[in-house]
Motif scaffolding. Structure first.
Motif, PDB file in Angstrom:
ATOM      1  N   ASN A 211      85.045  35.457 -82.881  1.00 28.62           N
ATOM      2  CA  ASN A 211      84.386  34.996 -81.662  1.00 28.62           C
ATOM      3  C   ASN A 211      85.381  34.622 -80.579  1.00 28.62           C
ATOM      4  OD1 ASN A 211      81.879  35.342 -82.704  1.00 28.62           O
ATOM      5  ND2 ASN A 211      81.554  33.202 -83.243  1.00 28.62           N
ATOM      6  N   TYR A 212      86.519  34.038 -80.980  1.00 30.90           N
ATOM      7  CA  TYR A 212      87.422  33.574 -79.933  1.00 30.90           C
ATOM      8  C   TYR A 212      88.103  34.728 -79.219  1.00 30.90           C
ATOM      9  CZ  TYR A 212      90.962  33.690 -83.683  1.00 30.90           C
ATOM     10  OH  TYR A 212      91.786  34.060 -84.716  1.00 30.90           O
ATOM     11  N   ARG A 214      86.481  37.464 -78.623  1.00 28.68           N
ATOM     12  CA  ARG A 214      85.426  37.856 -77.683  1.00 28.68           C
ATOM     13  C   ARG A 214      85.476  36.958 -76.443  1.00 28.68           C
ATOM     14  NH1 ARG A 214      79.421  37.232 -79.743  1.00 28.68           N
ATOM     15  NH2 ARG A 214      80.046  35.075 -79.508  1.00 28.68           N
ATOM     16  N   THR A 215      85.684  35.643 -76.653  1.00 24.44           N
ATOM     17  CA  THR A 215      85.806  34.738 -75.513  1.00 24.44           C
ATOM     18  C   THR A 215      86.980  35.139 -74.628  1.00 24.44           C
ATOM     19  OG1 THR A 215      85.018  32.990 -76.965  1.00 24.44           O
ATOM     20  CG2 THR A 215      85.932  32.308 -74.869  1.00 24.44           C
ATOM     21  N   LYS A 219      87.053  36.397 -70.686  1.00 24.28           N
ATOM     22  CA  LYS A 219      87.835  35.790 -69.605  1.00 24.28           C
ATOM     23  C   LYS A 219      88.494  36.834 -68.730  1.00 24.28           C
ATOM     24  CE  LYS A 219      89.380  31.718 -72.039  1.00 24.28           C
ATOM     25  NZ  LYS A 219      90.569  31.218 -72.740  1.00 24.28           N
ATOM     26  N   HIS A 230      96.190  35.377 -78.600  1.00 30.11           N
ATOM     27  CA  HIS A 230      95.026  34.978 -79.383  1.00 30.11           C
ATOM     28  C   HIS A 230      95.009  35.597 -80.782  1.00 30.11           C
ATOM     29  CE1 HIS A 230      92.903  33.009 -76.011  1.00 30.11           C
ATOM     30  NE2 HIS A 230      93.640  33.829 -75.307  1.00 30.11           N
ATOM     31  N   ARG A 310      95.456  23.248 -87.050  1.00 31.61           N
ATOM     32  CA  ARG A 310      94.430  22.579 -87.850  1.00 31.61           C
ATOM     33  C   ARG A 310      94.995  22.080 -89.169  1.00 31.61           C
ATOM     34  NH1 ARG A 310      90.255  27.337 -87.707  1.00 31.61           N
ATOM     35  NH2 ARG A 310      92.262  28.379 -87.849  1.00 31.61           N
TER      36      ARG A 310
ATOM     37  N   MET B  94      81.199  33.889 -69.120  1.00 31.72           N
ATOM     38  CA  MET B  94      80.243  33.795 -70.207  1.00 31.72           C
ATOM     39  C   MET B  94      80.616  32.649 -71.139  1.00 31.72           C
ATOM     40  SD  MET B  94      78.802  37.080 -72.167  1.00 31.72           S
ATOM     41  CE  MET B  94      77.403  36.956 -73.274  1.00 31.72           C
ATOM     42  N   PHE B  96      79.494  30.929 -75.084  1.00 33.92           N
ATOM     43  CA  PHE B  96      78.894  31.415 -76.320  1.00 33.92           C
ATOM     44  C   PHE B  96      78.316  30.283 -77.148  1.00 33.92           C
ATOM     45  CE2 PHE B  96      82.133  34.381 -74.973  1.00 33.92           C
ATOM     46  CZ  PHE B  96      81.423  35.569 -74.985  1.00 33.92           C
ATOM     47  N   ASP B  98      78.614  29.212 -80.571  1.00 31.81           N
ATOM     48  CA  ASP B  98      79.315  28.297 -81.461  1.00 31.81           C
ATOM     49  C   ASP B  98      80.680  27.956 -80.873  1.00 31.81           C
ATOM     50  OD1 ASP B  98      80.559  26.939 -83.412  1.00 31.81           O
ATOM     51  OD2 ASP B  98      80.228  28.392 -84.992  1.00 31.81           O
ATOM     52  N   THR B 101      84.044  28.321 -83.231  1.00 32.58           N
ATOM     53  CA  THR B 101      84.633  29.630 -83.533  1.00 32.58           C
ATOM     54  C   THR B 101      84.919  30.412 -82.261  1.00 32.58           C
ATOM     55  OG1 THR B 101      82.489  30.705 -83.733  1.00 32.58           O
ATOM     56  CG2 THR B 101      83.415  29.772 -85.726  1.00 32.58           C
ATOM     57  N   SER B 102      84.332  29.998 -81.135  1.00 27.78           N
ATOM     58  CA  SER B 102      84.544  30.761 -79.909  1.00 27.78           C
ATOM     59  C   SER B 102      85.759  30.304 -79.125  1.00 27.78           C
ATOM     60  CB  SER B 102      83.306  30.677 -79.019  1.00 27.78           C
ATOM     61  OG  SER B 102      82.199  31.229 -79.694  1.00 27.78           O
ATOM     62  N   LEU B 103      86.431  29.283 -79.621  1.00 23.96           N
ATOM     63  CA  LEU B 103      87.674  28.874 -78.976  1.00 23.96           C
ATOM     64  C   LEU B 103      88.826  29.212 -79.909  1.00 23.96           C
ATOM     65  CD1 LEU B 103      86.552  25.389 -77.632  1.00 23.96           C
ATOM     66  CD2 LEU B 103      87.004  27.423 -76.294  1.00 23.96           C
ATOM     67  N   THR B 104      89.942  29.617 -79.325  1.00 25.24           N
ATOM     68  CA  THR B 104      91.084  29.999 -80.148  1.00 25.24           C
ATOM     69  C   THR B 104      91.675  28.758 -80.814  1.00 25.24           C
ATOM     70  OG1 THR B 104      91.509  31.794 -78.642  1.00 25.24           O
ATOM     71  CG2 THR B 104      93.295  31.196 -80.111  1.00 25.24           C
ATOM     72  N   PRO B 105      91.709  28.728 -82.140  1.00 23.74           N
ATOM     73  CA  PRO B 105      92.066  27.478 -82.827  1.00 23.74           C
ATOM     74  C   PRO B 105      93.512  27.029 -82.594  1.00 23.74           C
ATOM     75  CG  PRO B 105      91.811  29.285 -84.401  1.00 23.74           C
ATOM     76  CD  PRO B 105      91.320  29.781 -83.077  1.00 23.74           C
ATOM     77  N   GLN B 112      93.886  27.260 -72.738  1.00 24.91           N
ATOM     78  CA  GLN B 112      92.788  28.226 -72.710  1.00 24.91           C
ATOM     79  C   GLN B 112      92.034  28.197 -71.391  1.00 24.91           C
ATOM     80  OE1 GLN B 112      90.583  28.959 -76.381  1.00 24.91           O
ATOM     81  NE2 GLN B 112      91.781  27.365 -77.363  1.00 24.91           N
ATOM     82  N   MET B 164      84.316  24.655 -73.058  1.00 26.20           N
ATOM     83  CA  MET B 164      83.986  26.073 -72.886  1.00 26.20           C
ATOM     84  C   MET B 164      83.343  26.302 -71.521  1.00 26.20           C
ATOM     85  SD  MET B 164      83.541  28.760 -75.232  1.00 26.20           S
ATOM     86  CE  MET B 164      82.160  29.281 -76.170  1.00 26.20           C
TER      87      MET B 164
END
Lengths: 315, 601
Positions: A211-212, A214-215, A219, A230, A310, B94, B96, B98, B101-105, B112, B164
């Motif tokens: 998903n990230y 895709r984010t 962008k 990423h 993390r 856009m 999203f 969740d 999971t939609s942000l880069t960890p 970001q 986000m």
């Protein structure tokens, strides 16, 4: 994290101690001794030799003497190679093995990541299949096959490319000269390139689907930035856990390649010492291996925390 | 209607899969005008997200879009990446579903937010940083400067979704596409996020596409609505028209299926009231479940997941347990079922203190107490046929039953939960979510338990399926007079079933009352906030509603002061002191409210 590293380091000492103890007694369990295969000596001379090395004492006493010496960083004399201590032998062989192993790993990491990423970006296309078939070859063909073949091509037949002589020496260390390094390093690196590229391909495909990513695409970032910022960091995580043991293995386990190319690394000590019951040399090599494996695993764990915020090692 | 800035014409999306081509979006056309909010509503698999993923060039690699997508007259479909990237992330952005999971960890929030800005505008780093902090303050993230350096996992769900939104608005877009932005969030947090989105729309004049399955969310924010089903738009129009004069049968169905807080509309199957002299089944008193959490190498603190909960349950009664994530509702269920050891308190089952349980007692208890879990597919063994899964409790608890009898009972049970008994040899993956949850219900009911605990049993299902399962559970209860503990974060669902409701906050009960009382006469500020945060699928009501807002996030459950959020006057200002425990006060028969400070709204 520093305290975590310190605690891991302290935790490694008992492990090392257990390895030493285990190896010491296992060695003694094997039949025969270091001076058995010599031509027959009069009993009193044999006794004198054994006494000189404390071999006449009970095994547990020998063990404590060994530990005592070890505490003073004395690995003892080699039983077989006269006039050399184990420390001296390792000091001579280890740099060769290190250079060989690290060069091979650097080569493998570079090509492995590059090939794996290229394959992932072209998933299920010709390029991908090509890379993966090559990788399969790399994993399945053992070094004792690739080494002679490459030696045959580049060493015996010689390669002439556009008038340039690309022949390479078939063996020998020659003080670590580049032409002597090329063949052994390549042979060592090939299976690692194969494994790493498969690992990286898998994790990159997973990251690309996340998903990230895709984010990041939403962008409007250019593709190379998405890949670099990423994707790459998370796709290299599995590689880090693999590299710890793998580097340790390459540094120490290059004995086949060292044998084939006649290189003075410590790999050959391993075999010879075991066959000759050269107890002290054997122990020295085992300790070096153990230190590397434990140390590199620790480095891998710490690197993991650096790559993935993390993961924290507070406790 | 003003000139549209975004036009989709005859959009088709197809996916090549192993089972052949899937036609996910069929001939969709829509317009979005400057500054308006378009609601796109539909159930899972309706293709509502795929329309906009296709428009943004974000389809997965096996997807193909045909038709036309124009932004201010410029065709976007089929543009090469580098040209599309000038619009994407700059003019159109856009967000999203969740946010975790939609942000880069491995990248900080700040990095970001800034990277999008800096790749579209060549601006120096410090200017980008100042702008990012500014936008974080717009979305009301406290201590914005520090947050810039934090990683996504260090923020709460609500904060992450705000970050986000900040990311998507920092470039000053004309159009913001929000794909189920609040679905993964708690209701009070959802209300905060929706407020922010409304502000963006009114103050920055950003057009918004709100994609949601929740008619309540759509009612509160959309100007116009598109209803989608099976890849097609079945109805489109202004929001009031859609809600008050729906034309298409499916739209009506969607609106009717939506559980409503403001009325209990389970008309067809009136819920069975427990008999007035019904015996007490379960008596839970002062139940505590604490987990030791290491905060430093030698210091552990108790995480008070459940902290002194008491209630009784009569035969045939349904107890609703509501609260937001982390309030301890699932832990409570597991402790009652003896799946978790309790720290203190007692659970009395039919006059039997379960504290002294032996293995044999526990076995007997399992027959009488069953549970239905949240995720129907994940809770069933994928390698067992549904028949085997349903029969499993029989094998374990009544091993003497002959084979034919087991199979006969399974078939009978399947028929009762609305499954064709002929499907006994099918596997869970062959079923839909709703059918799998029927299997879950059948598995729990086969041993004829006296109490069934439903732990978020319908939360993962689409609204129309939700309604079916709720109806099924109510019917089964009317037939068998079993008791239910119905745990959910969704107050509207609980409203449909529960005779009595417990509101949990930080492991403690803040209010207990009859189902109707708690909705019409909530006394505790937390209950009020919770109820007012639930979106009502009625645009006029939803927009006129006065909301009681909770500021900020839930406190950490490790903080001993956390349960005193609503009783600040009694807080002892020390991190370790044993804090005051709010007492439950009876305000009317059966209606208990925890002590709290006077609330000024």
């Amino acid at each position: 994290m520093l305290s975590y590293a310190a605690r891991r380091f302290l935790g490694a000492l008992p492990t090392l101690f257990i390895i030493i103890t285990f190896a010491f007694f296992m060695m003694r369990l094997a039949p025969g001794g270091p001076f058995d295969s010599n031509r027959h000596l009069p009993p009193e001379i044999e006794y004198n030799i054994e006494a000189a090395y404390n071999l006449d004492k009970p095994v547990y006493e020998q063990y404590f003497i060994y530990l005592d010496n070890l505490a003073h960083f004395d690995l003892g004399p080699s039983y077989k190679t006269k006039d050399f201590t184990v420390g001296e032998m390792i000091a001579a062989g280890l740099p060769v093995s290190l250079r060989l192993g690290l060069s091979a790993m650097a080569l493998a990491i570079f090509f492995g990541i590059a090939l794996g990423t290229i394959a992932a970006l072209n998933k299920n296309k010709g390029t991908d299949y090509g890379v993966m078939v090559l990788a399969m070859f790399g994993i399945t063909i053992p070094t004792f096959v690739t080494a002679p073949i490459l030696t045959l091509i580049f060493g015996i037949y010689g390669v002439n490319f556009l008038g340039m002589d690309l022949s390479l020496p078939v063996g020998g260390w020659n003080g670590g000269a580049l032409p002597n390094m090329i063949l052994p390093v390549t042979v060592l690196a090939l299976p690692q390139i194969a494994i790493i590229s498969r690992l990286v391909r898998g994790s990159t495909i997973e990251a690309l689907r996340s998903n990230y990513v895709r984010t990041a695409r939403a962008k409007g970032l250019p593709a190379y930035l998405i890949l670099w910022r990423h994707v790459l960091r998370s796709s290299l995580l599995p590689l880090v856990s693999y590299l710890g043991p793998a580097v340790a293995g390459l540094l120490t386990g290059s004995l086949i390649v060292e044998q084939i190319f006649g290189l003075p690394g410590i790999g050959r000590y391993f075999v010879n010492a075991a066959l000759n019951r050269d107890y002290t040399l054997m122990m020295g090599v085992i300790i070096v291996y153990a230190v590397f494996i434990i140390g590199l695993n620790l480095v891998a764990d710490l690197l993991y925390a650096v790559l993935d915020p993390r993961v924290t090692y507070k406790r | 209607m003003p000139e549209p800035i975004f036009e989709i014409r005859n959009l088709d999306v197809r996916f090549a899969t192993h089972d052949g081509e899937v036609h996910a979006v069929r001939n969709v056309s829509l317009d979005i005008a400057e500054g308006e909010c378009l609601g796109v509503v539909g159930e899972s698999g309706s293709g509502k997200s795929q329309v906009f993923l296709a428009a943004m060039g974000l389809l997965s690699s096996n997807g193909r879009a045909t038709g036309s997508v124009k932004y201010r007259g410029r065709e976007l479909l089929g543009l090469p990446q580098h040209k599309l990237n000038r619009v994407r992330g700059s003019n159109i952005t856009m967000i999203f579903q969740d946010p975790l999971t939609s942000l880069t960890p491995h990248m900080t929030i700040g990095a970001q937010i800034m990277e999008g800005l800096r790749s579209h505008r060549r601006i120096p780093r410090d200017v980008a940083e100042a702008r990012a902090i500014e936008i974080l303050e717009v979305v009301r993230i406290p201590e914005a400067r520090q947050r810039m350096r934090q990683y996504p996992h260090e923020l709460s769900g609500g904060m992450r979704q705000r970050a986000m939104i900040a990311m998507a608005t920092v470039s000053g877009p004309d159009l913001l596409i929000a794909d189920e932005p609040t679905t993964a969030l708690d209701v009070t947090v959802q209300a905060q996020i929706l407020d922010i989105m409304r502000e963006l729309k009114s103050e920055l004049k950003t057009a918004v596409v709100m994609i949601s399955h929740d008619m309540g969310v759509i009612a509160g924010i959309a100007d116009r609505v598109q209803v989608m089903r099976e890849g097609q738009i079945v109805e489109a129009g202004p929001v009031e028209g859609i809600f008050y004069r729906p034309q298409h049968a499916y739209t009506k169905e969607l609106i009717d299926a939506m559980p409503r807080l403001d009325k209990a509309d389970l008309t067809e199957t009136a819920r069975a009231e427990p008999a007035p002299d019904a015996p007490k089944l379960l008596e839970v008193s002062d139940l505590k479940v604490h987990f030791p959490i290491k905060v430093a190498p030698w210091i552990t603190r108790p995480l008070r997941a459940v902290d002194g909960v008491s209630f009784t349950l009569r035969q045939g009664e349904t107890l609703g347990v509501v609260g937001e994530s982390g309030c301890g509702k699932s832990t409570l269920a597991r402790a009652i079922l003896q799946l978790l050891p309790r720290t203190d308190g007692s659970v009395v089952w039919l006059g039997h203190d379960l504290d002294t349980h032996r293995r044999e007692d526990l076995r007997k208890l399992r027959k009488e107490l069953q549970i239905v879990f949240q995720d129907p597919l994940a809770s069933l063994d994928p390698r067992c046929t549904v028949g085997q899964s349903i029969a499993e409790p029989l094998h374990a608890l009544m091993p003497v039953l002959p084979r034919e009898e087991v199979s006969a009972r399974v078939k009978k049970m399947m028929a009762r939960v609305g499954l064709d008994p002929g499907w006994i040899n099918r596997y869970p993956h062959e079923f839909s979510g709703g059918q799998n949850q029927r299997v879950g219900v059948a598995r729990a009911m086969i041993v004829e338990p006296k109490l069934v605990i439903c732990d978020e049993a319908v939360s993962a299902l689409d609204v129309s399926i939700q309604a079916q399962i709720v109806r099924l559970i109510a019917e089964l209860q009317a037939q068998t007079h079993m008791s239910l503990i119905f745990i959910s974060h969704d107050l509207a669902i609980v409203r449909q079933l529960a005779h009595r409701v417990i509101v949990l906050y930080m492991g403690q009960v803040v209010e207990i009352a009859d189902g109707d009382t708690i909705y019409f006469d909530p006394r505790h500020p937390y209950t009020k906030a919770l109820i007012s945060a639930v979106p009502v699928p009625d645009p006029r009501l939803e927009r006129a509603k006065k909301r009681i807002k909770l500021a900020g996030d839930l406190p950490s459950p490790l903080a001993t002061r956390a349960p005193l959020t609503f009783l600040k006057s009694k807080v002892i200002d020390s991190a370790t002191a044993e804090q005051y425990r709010p007492k439950l006060i009876q305000v009317s028969p059966g209606h208990f409210v925890a002590e709290h400070d006077e609330v000024v709204t």
